[in-house]
Design a protein around this motif. Structure first.
Motif, mmCIF file in Angstrom:
data_model
loop_
_atom_site.group_PDB
_atom_site.id
_atom_site.type_symbol
_atom_site.label_atom_id
_atom_site.label_comp_id
_atom_site.label_asym_id
_atom_site.label_seq_id
_atom_site.Cartn_x
_atom_site.Cartn_y
_atom_site.Cartn_z
ATOM 1 N N ALA A 98 0.818 44.447 43.834
ATOM 2 C CA ALA A 98 1.571 45.649 43.448
ATOM 3 C C ALA A 98 1.843 45.649 41.940
ATOM 4 O O ALA A 98 1.673 46.679 41.270
ATOM 5 C CB ALA A 98 2.879 45.715 44.228
ATOM 6 N N ALA A 99 2.238 44.513 41.386
ATOM 7 C CA ALA A 99 2.528 44.435 39.953
ATOM 8 C C ALA A 99 1.268 44.642 39.117
ATOM 9 O O ALA A 99 1.324 45.242 38.041
ATOM 10 C CB ALA A 99 3.160 43.085 39.615
ATOM 11 N N SER A 100 0.124 44.173 39.608
ATOM 12 C CA SER A 100 -1.121 44.361 38.851
ATOM 13 C C SER A 100 -1.541 45.828 38.822
ATOM 14 O O SER A 100 -2.254 46.243 37.916
ATOM 15 C CB SER A 100 -2.249 43.510 39.438
ATOM 16 O OG SER A 100 -2.678 44.036 40.681
ATOM 17 N N ASP A 145 -3.575 39.046 30.384
ATOM 18 C CA ASP A 145 -4.216 39.970 31.320
ATOM 19 C C ASP A 145 -3.869 39.674 32.775
ATOM 20 O O ASP A 145 -4.519 40.189 33.676
ATOM 21 C CB ASP A 145 -5.737 39.893 31.154
ATOM 22 C CG ASP A 145 -6.193 40.516 29.845
ATOM 23 O OD1 ASP A 145 -5.398 41.279 29.258
ATOM 24 O OD2 ASP A 145 -7.328 40.235 29.422
ATOM 25 N N THR A 146 -2.849 38.849 33.024
ATOM 26 C CA THR A 146 -2.492 38.505 34.401
ATOM 27 C C THR A 146 -1.010 38.734 34.651
ATOM 28 O O THR A 146 -0.203 38.815 33.716
ATOM 29 C CB THR A 146 -2.812 37.021 34.717
ATOM 30 O OG1 THR A 146 -2.034 36.201 33.863
ATOM 31 C CG2 THR A 146 -4.290 36.726 34.560
ATOM 32 N N ALA A 152 1.702 33.586 43.287
ATOM 33 C CA ALA A 152 0.353 34.181 43.279
ATOM 34 C C ALA A 152 0.139 34.834 41.907
ATOM 35 O O ALA A 152 1.046 35.403 41.322
ATOM 36 C CB ALA A 152 0.212 35.205 44.382
ATOM 37 N N THR A 153 -1.085 34.753 41.426
ATOM 38 C CA THR A 153 -1.458 35.338 40.137
ATOM 39 C C THR A 153 -2.619 36.289 40.363
ATOM 40 O O THR A 153 -3.588 35.962 41.051
ATOM 41 C CB THR A 153 -1.873 34.251 39.126
ATOM 42 O OG1 THR A 153 -0.781 33.337 38.981
ATOM 43 C CG2 THR A 153 -2.224 34.842 37.786
ATOM 44 N N ASP A 199 -4.713 45.404 36.300
ATOM 45 C CA ASP A 199 -5.707 46.472 36.452
ATOM 46 C C ASP A 199 -5.520 47.416 35.256
ATOM 47 O O ASP A 199 -4.467 48.000 35.078
ATOM 48 C CB ASP A 199 -5.494 47.210 37.765
ATOM 49 C CG ASP A 199 -6.609 48.178 38.057
ATOM 50 O OD1 ASP A 199 -7.725 47.963 37.574
ATOM 51 O OD2 ASP A 199 -6.332 49.153 38.773
ATOM 52 N N HIS A 200 -6.553 47.586 34.449
ATOM 53 C CA HIS A 200 -6.441 48.427 33.252
ATOM 54 C C HIS A 200 -6.927 49.801 33.537
ATOM 55 O O HIS A 200 -7.902 50.253 33.729
ATOM 56 C CB HIS A 200 -7.210 47.828 32.079
ATOM 57 C CG HIS A 200 -6.608 46.523 31.631
ATOM 58 N ND1 HIS A 200 -5.391 46.413 31.047
ATOM 59 C CD2 HIS A 200 -7.072 45.244 31.729
ATOM 60 C CE1 HIS A 200 -5.129 45.156 30.775
ATOM 61 N NE2 HIS A 200 -6.153 44.420 31.185
#
Length: 143
Positions: free
Chosen positions: A78-80, A110-111, A137-138, A142-143
């Motif tokens: 969700a955060a990504s 980028d993480t 978790a890493t 998403d750009h």
């Protein structure tokens, strides 16, 4: 010599009486021991109850750890994607553990790394010294 039937009957009677006395004493001792097994089982019940509670509590620890891993992955996903990691974590766990779950996120380059913490439930009421399950978790952003 004439056969004396009364002597034979008396000897047989004494032997019969001795056998009868032995059986009678055995049945009396069996009667006294009749409830012994039940009492032994009653003494063993607390041990079985403690063992059952330990097994159930161990299962709860494993379940909370599994749910923490699921929450960390869902929160990181969700955060990504730019959403709330906390909301992703709480939606991923079971309803019974959603109030016991918290997530923190840390962005680095980028993480995004999310650490989920699930408070382990206890089966003993008003006693909660078990602790927390932590999973991390890493995911790439998403750009």
């Amino acid at each position: 010599m004439p056969y004396d039937r009364s002597t034979r009957d008396r000897a047989h009677g004494r032997a019969h009486d001795r056998e009868h006395d032995r059986e009678h004493s055995r049945s009396r001792s069996r009667g006294r021991d009749r409830g012994q097994v039940a009492i032994e089982y009653l003494g063993f019940i607390p041990v079985l109850m403690l063992l059952a509670m330990a097994v159930i509590q161990t299962g709860l620890v494993a379940y909370a750890a599994q749910q923490a891993g699921t929450a960390a992955r869902a929160g990181a996903r969700a955060a990504s994607l730019g959403m709330s990691a906390q909301q992703g974590c709480r939606e991923a766990v079971s309803a019974s553990l959603s109030g016991r779950t918290s997530c923190t996120e840390a962005r680095g380059g980028d993480t995004v790394t999310v650490t989920a913490t699930v408070r382990i439930p206890s089966i003993i009421p008003l006693w909660d010294p078990i602790g927390d399950a932590h999973k991390t978790a890493t995911m790439p952003l998403d750009h």
